[in-house]
Scaffold this active site. Structure first.
Site, PDB file in Angstrom:
ATOM      1  N   HIS A  71       0.794  -1.236   0.000  1.00 25.99           N
ATOM      2  CA  HIS A  71       0.000   0.000   0.000  1.00 25.99           C
ATOM      3  C   HIS A  71       0.825   1.284   0.000  1.00 25.99           C
ATOM      4  O   HIS A  71       0.273   2.370  -0.102  1.00 25.99           O
ATOM      5  CB  HIS A  71      -0.963   0.025   1.195  1.00 25.99           C
ATOM      6  CG  HIS A  71      -0.267   0.337   2.493  1.00 25.99           C
ATOM      7  ND1 HIS A  71       0.432  -0.606   3.190  1.00 25.99           N
ATOM      8  CD2 HIS A  71      -0.142   1.482   3.182  1.00 25.99           C
ATOM      9  CE1 HIS A  71       0.961  -0.057   4.264  1.00 25.99           C
ATOM     10  NE2 HIS A  71       0.630   1.211   4.288  1.00 25.99           N
TER      11      HIS A  71
HETATM   12  C1  UD1 Z   1      -2.175   5.282   6.197  1.00 29.09           C
HETATM   13  C2  UD1 Z   1      -0.832   5.723   6.751  1.00 29.09           C
HETATM   14  C3  UD1 Z   1       0.199   4.613   6.580  1.00 29.09           C
HETATM   15  C4  UD1 Z   1      -0.299   3.321   7.166  1.00 29.09           C
HETATM   16  C5  UD1 Z   1      -1.627   2.985   6.520  1.00 29.09           C
HETATM   17  C6  UD1 Z   1      -2.180   1.693   7.077  1.00 29.09           C
HETATM   18  C7  UD1 Z   1      -0.342   8.123   6.615  1.00 29.09           C
HETATM   19  C8  UD1 Z   1       0.552   9.110   5.971  1.00 29.09           C
HETATM   20  N1  UD1 Z   1      -0.322   6.892   6.078  1.00 29.09           N
HETATM   21  O1  UD1 Z   1      -2.002   5.152   4.795  1.00 29.09           O
HETATM   22  O2  UD1 Z   1       1.380   4.986   7.237  1.00 29.09           O
HETATM   23  O3  UD1 Z   1       0.643   2.306   6.915  1.00 29.09           O
HETATM   24  O4  UD1 Z   1      -2.547   4.052   6.793  1.00 29.09           O
HETATM   25  O5  UD1 Z   1      -3.318   1.309   6.414  1.00 29.09           O
HETATM   26  O6  UD1 Z   1      -1.036   8.445   7.549  1.00 29.09           O
HETATM   27  N2  UD1 Z   1      -9.540   4.525   2.288  1.00 29.09           N
HETATM   28  C9  UD1 Z   1     -10.728   3.878   2.285  1.00 29.09           C
HETATM   29  N3  UD1 Z   1     -11.265   3.540   3.502  1.00 29.09           N
HETATM   30  C10 UD1 Z   1     -10.676   3.838   4.673  1.00 29.09           C
HETATM   31  C11 UD1 Z   1      -9.471   4.539   4.657  1.00 29.09           C
HETATM   32  C12 UD1 Z   1      -8.895   4.867   3.460  1.00 29.09           C
HETATM   33  O7  UD1 Z   1     -11.300   3.577   1.251  1.00 29.09           O
HETATM   34  O8  UD1 Z   1     -11.212   3.491   5.740  1.00 29.09           O
HETATM   35  C13 UD1 Z   1      -8.909   4.872   0.995  1.00 29.09           C
HETATM   36  C14 UD1 Z   1      -9.270   6.239   0.523  1.00 29.09           C
HETATM   37  O9  UD1 Z   1      -9.383   6.213  -0.862  1.00 29.09           O
HETATM   38  C15 UD1 Z   1      -8.055   7.054   0.899  1.00 29.09           C
HETATM   39  C16 UD1 Z   1      -6.936   6.033   0.750  1.00 29.09           C
HETATM   40  O10 UD1 Z   1      -7.518   4.799   1.132  1.00 29.09           O
HETATM   41  O11 UD1 Z   1      -7.894   8.178   0.107  1.00 29.09           O
HETATM   42  C17 UD1 Z   1      -5.730   6.317   1.593  1.00 29.09           C
HETATM   43  O12 UD1 Z   1      -6.054   6.433   2.979  1.00 29.09           O
HETATM   44  P1  UD1 Z   1      -5.128   7.318   3.952  1.00 29.09           P
HETATM   45  O13 UD1 Z   1      -5.540   7.209   5.359  1.00 29.09           O
HETATM   46  O14 UD1 Z   1      -5.031   8.680   3.414  1.00 29.09           O
HETATM   47  O15 UD1 Z   1      -3.691   6.662   3.772  1.00 29.09           O
HETATM   48  P2  UD1 Z   1      -3.264   5.112   3.816  1.00 29.09           P
HETATM   49  O16 UD1 Z   1      -2.735   4.781   2.472  1.00 29.09           O
HETATM   50  O17 UD1 Z   1      -4.330   4.256   4.380  1.00 29.09           O
END
Ligand code: UD1
Length: 392
Positions: free
Chosen positions: A210
């Site tokens: 990821h």
């Molecule tokens: C975040 C953390 C990362 C961690 C990861 C674990 C930061 C900078 N990154 O990355 O260090 O390893 O979490 O999972 O904080 N989304 C969903 N549902 C959710 C959450 C996210 O669909 O419940 C999707 C959305 O499209 C979102 C994308 O995932 O834009 C990224 O989510 P985000 O929390 O921004 O970053 P992660 O890649 O999850």
């Protein structure tokens, strides 16, 4: 009259925060002089990325959910700062505790610093020395403004010393993630997921991916997926897919994955995708895997504790003890190298770096939470007596 309990605000935002805060909250609740408060920023919000972890880790409902949701890094961090800032203005605690390296960690720490509320950072001092990683920025900034810094491995102590953090604020306490793992392992081993998938012990590999550096560029992602398809000719690859990776695979045009329907046993080859796994299911799956391929930080630690070969698909790790003492091998973000190392691990069926994997790193013993809480109580009591002394 007895003193009021110390209010400690604990922050969770993203999936990997839950298993760190859960054992800490449970321990805090055993001490009458502490009043733990749980704030969920809402950075992760899907059932499978958030709620299920609360259920499986026996966490109480958050006292506050800031519901920040997704967004660009700057928009998400700004929203966390704004909403947590408003909460702190209304409701000032004695301390704010943050874990890990996600946007919620740095956002909430910054608010506490501006409000002059003592900050505790758990999992301090880890460094990949790669400022291109959003998590590295979050780690460096959070450590720079924290009052108490709790480390999980010796490298953390050394990095903080090199950055000029005075040793009396740094405490080597072990690893909360391993506290959760030890508490959950028996239940994880009873998970029905492996038998539903129809895979035997050591008869499959587990994959997670990821990191923006691995999944954001469609060309690099397609090359990675093609390499994985090579490996999957030898062994089925079980791939619980993070939501951001799911979107990116679709965009990359790679169509060599197969979607597990949730019931039918998988074939003995191929890449099988499924929704993000719940904590116990995932741990159970990792515990019986022949190998794990990942770009996650926490999974490098879990495989080290469990003695499972782990290939880390990154150029660096902020958790070097998993390589020197554990079962982790850094293969670089190079698809050809991934195939080479995976073939080697599968041939030897041995921990990927030759270590036994049965001696966990120092203090990864399931007792990090009581160590941390003991230090917090001393700090808060000392602070209260010094403040009282000034006003007497
Ligand atoms: C975040 C953390 C990362 C961690 C990861 C674990 C930061 C900078 N990154 O990355 O260090 O390893 O979490 O999972 O904080 N989304 C969903 N549902 C959710 C959450 C996210 O669909 O419940 C999707 C959305 O499209 C979102 C994308 O995932 O834009 C990224 O989510 P985000 O929390 O921004 O970053 P992660 O890649 O999850």
């Amino acid at each position: 009259m007895s003193n009021p309990a110390f209010r400690i605000v604990n922050i969770v935002g993203a999936r990997p925060n839950m298993m760190k805060v859960a054992p800490l909250l449970a321990e805090m609740r055993r001490h009458a002089e502490l009043q733990p408060v749980l704030v969920h920023t809402g950075q992760h919000y899907d059932y499978s990325m958030s709620r299920v972890f609360f259920d499986q880790l026996n966490m109480p409902e958050p006292d506050y959910n800031l519901e920040v949701g997704s967004g660009t890094h700057h928009a998400q961090t700004a929203e966390i700062i704004k909403r947590f800032g408003e909460l702190m203005e209304e409701n000032r605690p004695d301390m704010v505790l943050v874990v890990g390296d996600v946007n919620s960690t740095v956002g909430c720490a910054l608010v506490a610093a501006k409000e002059s509320i003592p900050i505790v950072h758990v999992e301090a001092g880890l460094r990949s020395f790669d400022r291109g990683m959003p998590e590295e920025i979050n780690r460096v900034l959070t450590d720079a403004i924290s009052n108490l810094l709790f480390t999980t491995e010796e490298s953390g102590n050394q990095n903080l010393a090199a950055e000029g953090v005075s040793a009396d604020r740094v405490f080597f306490v072990g690893n909360l993630m391993i506290d959760s793992l030890i508490g959950a392992l028996e239940a994880a081993r009873r998970s029905a997921l492996r038998s539903k998938l129809g895979v035997r012990k050591k008869g499959y590999a587990v994959l997670t991916l990821h990191r923006p550096s691995n999944v954001d560029d469609p060309h690099q992602l397609a090359r990675t997926m093609a390499a994985l398809a090579e490996i999957a000719k030898e062994i089925p690859i079980l791939f619980p897919v993070h939501p951001r990776t799911q979107q990116k695979i679709l965009a990359s045009g790679f169509n060599g994955t197969r979607v597990w329907d949730g019931e039918t046993p998988v074939a003995p080859s191929g890449i099988w995708t499924m929704p993000p796994a719940a904590y116990l299911d995932f741990l159970g799956l990792v515990d019986s895997a022949a190998m794990v391929m990942t770009d996650s930080g926490g999974i490098q630690e879990e495989t080290t504790y469990l003695g499972i070969p782990c290939l880390t698909y990154r150029n660096n790790t902020e958790r070097p003890v998993t390589v020197t003492m554990g079962t982790n091998r850094l293969v670089g973000a190079d698809p050809g190298n991934l195939v080479k190392h995976a073939t080697e691990v599968l041939r030897n069926r041995a921990p990927s770096n030759g270590a036994s994997g049965h001696v966990p790193p120092p203090l990864w013993d399931g007792k990090a939470a009581p160590r941390i809480v003991g230090i917090l109580k001393d700090y808060l009591n000392a602070r209260r007596s010094s403040t009282t002394a000034v006003y007497v």
